[in-house]
Design an enzyme around this catalytic site. Structure first.
Site, PDB file in Angstrom:
ATOM      1  N   GLU A   1      -8.184   0.777   9.248  1.00 25.13           N
ATOM      2  CA  GLU A   1      -8.522   1.932   8.393  1.00 25.13           C
ATOM      3  C   GLU A   1      -9.909   1.759   7.777  1.00 25.13           C
ATOM      4  O   GLU A   1     -10.204   0.730   7.149  1.00 25.13           O
ATOM      5  CB  GLU A   1      -7.451   2.113   7.294  1.00 25.13           C
ATOM      6  CG  GLU A   1      -7.774   3.291   6.369  1.00 25.13           C
ATOM      7  CD  GLU A   1      -6.606   3.802   5.550  1.00 25.13           C
ATOM      8  OE1 GLU A   1      -5.470   3.316   5.740  1.00 25.13           O
ATOM      9  OE2 GLU A   1      -6.846   4.687   4.713  1.00 25.13           O
TER      10      GLU A   1
ATOM     11  N   GLU B   1       0.806  -3.712   5.157  1.00 24.15           N
ATOM     12  CA  GLU B   1      -0.639  -3.899   4.965  1.00 24.15           C
ATOM     13  C   GLU B   1      -0.977  -5.363   4.714  1.00 24.15           C
ATOM     14  O   GLU B   1      -0.213  -6.069   4.048  1.00 24.15           O
ATOM     15  CB  GLU B   1      -1.105  -3.063   3.755  1.00 24.15           C
ATOM     16  CG  GLU B   1      -0.972  -1.567   3.974  1.00 24.15           C
ATOM     17  CD  GLU B   1      -1.441  -0.751   2.764  1.00 24.15           C
ATOM     18  OE1 GLU B   1      -2.005  -1.330   1.809  1.00 24.15           O
ATOM     19  OE2 GLU B   1      -1.244   0.475   2.791  1.00 24.15           O
TER      20      GLU B   1
ATOM     21  N   ASP C   1       6.845   2.792   6.812  1.00 21.94           N
ATOM     22  CA  ASP C   1       5.823   2.039   6.080  1.00 21.94           C
ATOM     23  C   ASP C   1       6.486   1.298   4.916  1.00 21.94           C
ATOM     24  O   ASP C   1       7.134   1.930   4.059  1.00 21.94           O
ATOM     25  CB  ASP C   1       4.807   3.064   5.530  1.00 21.94           C
ATOM     26  CG  ASP C   1       3.411   2.523   5.474  1.00 21.94           C
ATOM     27  OD1 ASP C   1       3.200   1.361   5.845  1.00 21.94           O
ATOM     28  OD2 ASP C   1       2.516   3.295   5.063  1.00 21.94           O
TER      29      ASP C   1
ATOM     30  N   ASP D   1       3.473   5.573   3.573  1.00 27.55           N
ATOM     31  CA  ASP D   1       3.661   5.624   2.121  1.00 27.55           C
ATOM     32  C   ASP D   1       2.649   6.595   1.498  1.00 27.55           C
ATOM     33  O   ASP D   1       2.675   6.829   0.291  1.00 27.55           O
ATOM     34  CB  ASP D   1       3.612   4.224   1.484  1.00 27.55           C
ATOM     35  CG  ASP D   1       2.260   3.550   1.639  1.00 27.55           C
ATOM     36  OD1 ASP D   1       1.390   4.093   2.362  1.00 27.55           O
ATOM     37  OD2 ASP D   1       2.071   2.478   1.034  1.00 27.55           O
ATOM     38  N   SER D   2       1.794   7.196   2.340  1.00 25.03           N
ATOM     39  CA  SER D   2       0.980   8.331   1.889  1.00 25.03           C
ATOM     40  C   SER D   2       1.902   9.436   1.379  1.00 25.03           C
ATOM     41  O   SER D   2       1.456  10.342   0.665  1.00 25.03           O
ATOM     42  CB  SER D   2       0.095   8.857   3.036  1.00 25.03           C
ATOM     43  OG  SER D   2       0.843   9.021   4.220  1.00 25.03           O
TER      44      SER D   2
HETATM   45  O1  KIV Z   1       0.549   5.751   4.660  1.00 24.44           O
HETATM   46  C1  KIV Z   1      -0.042   6.196   5.661  1.00 24.44           C
HETATM   47  O2  KIV Z   1       0.021   7.398   5.980  1.00 24.44           O
HETATM   48  C2  KIV Z   1      -0.820   5.263   6.455  1.00 24.44           C
HETATM   49  C3  KIV Z   1      -1.701   5.837   7.529  1.00 24.44           C
HETATM   50  C4  KIV Z   1      -2.832   6.540   6.954  1.00 24.44           C
HETATM   51  C5  KIV Z   1      -2.115   4.804   8.511  1.00 24.44           C
HETATM   52  O3  KIV Z   1      -0.751   4.092   6.249  1.00 24.44           O
END
Ligand code: KIV
Length: 275
Positions: free
Chosen positions: A182, A115, A83, A44-45
């Site tokens: 993380e 998460e 994610d 979700d980045s």
């Molecule tokens: O959203 C993401 O890219 C992540 C990674 C940094 C583990 O959760």
């Protein structure tokens, strides 16, 4: 045959390091997959790196599914993990299972990531029971970074380190096949890695994790808004891209582009007759 969650578990038993990278589109997925990465995460980045949001909080299930579908089309070998965005799994276990199912059925993912520690254990367990492999994520959890007091290293004092350990155990006991750590001190990540039977995949969590994950745009220097201190930039593509674009603009203005090699030569006589 592509990599499965069972293979990832097996990597830990045979001391084979796990690599995971993020992708949000077809072309990048193809490159990451062809390079031999074990797991591709549609993180979700996406929200910050590609969609330009200030955090991952606004990302929706529909946005995630759209990008997961593109990445899925470019992934042949890697395990594909989608994610789950903020509020797609917190409201109820039923909603969590339904949304997790969409990543598998509608977007071609092999597994989902979510998460949270102990408080998410029952939810993880329900999704796993529905037949969907789950990757956990503890330590700095960006979706709830505000509640954690910002983007900070977690588990620095005894109490929070104890909590991290309990969270890791709860996630593992709930049936997750792997867990992201993380922004965790390396000694605590080492302890968690030794205690768990599932692999740990670190980001800012030191060398002793069973695997490592980075946001690909950070690794290749394509996201220049900020760069976390734990990121190693292996190249700086943003400079190369900007340089290439500047040259294009100059060449268009000077008439150097397109030259004969990049044009379709026509019949001058015919053009004269038409004029
Ligand atoms: O959203 C993401 O890219 C992540 C990674 C940094 C583990 O959760």
């Amino acid at each position: 045959m592509s990599i499965t969650p069972v293979d990832i578990l097996e990597y830990k038993n045979s001391n084979k390091k796990i690599t995971m990278l993020t992708a949000y589109d077809y072309s990048m997925a193809r490159m990451i997959d062809a390079a031999g990465t074990d797991i591709i995460l549609v993180g979700d980045s996406l929200g910050m790196v590609v969609l330009g949001y200030d955090s991952t909080v606004p990302v929706t299930v529909e946005e995630m599914l759209h990008h997961c579908r593109a990445v899925s089309r470019g992934t042949k070998n890697a395990l594909l993990v989608g994610d789950m965005p903020f509020m797609s799994y917190q409201v109820s276990k039923k909603e969590a299972v339904r949304n997790a199912g969409r990543f598998i059925k509608e977007a071609g993912c092999d597994a989902v990531k979510l998460e949270g520690g102990k408080e998410m254990a029952a939810t993880i367990s329900r999704i796993v029971k529905a037949g969907i492999p789950v990757m956990g994520h503890i330590g700095l959890t960006p979706q709830t970074a505000t509640a954690l007091g910002g983007y900070k290293v977690q588990g620095k004092d005894l109490e929070s380190a104890k909590k991290l350990l309990k969270d890791a155990e709860a996630v593992a006991d709930s049936g997750a096949f792997a867990i992201v750590l993380e922004c965790v001190p390396d000694t605590i990540a080492k302890l968690i890695t030794e205690k768990l039977t599932i692999p740990t995949i670190g980001i800012g969590a030191g060398v002793w994790c069973d695997g490592q994950v980075l946001v690909t745009h950070d690794l290749v220097g394509m996201f220049d808004k900020f760069c976390p201190s734990f990121v190693k930039q292996y190249t700086k593509l943003s400079d190369e891209i900007t340089g290439a674009i500047k040259t294009f603009i100059q060449e268009v203005n000077s008439g150097d582009f397109p030259d004969k090699d990049h044009s379709f030569a026509g019949d001058e006589e015919m053009a004269k007759r038409l004029s």
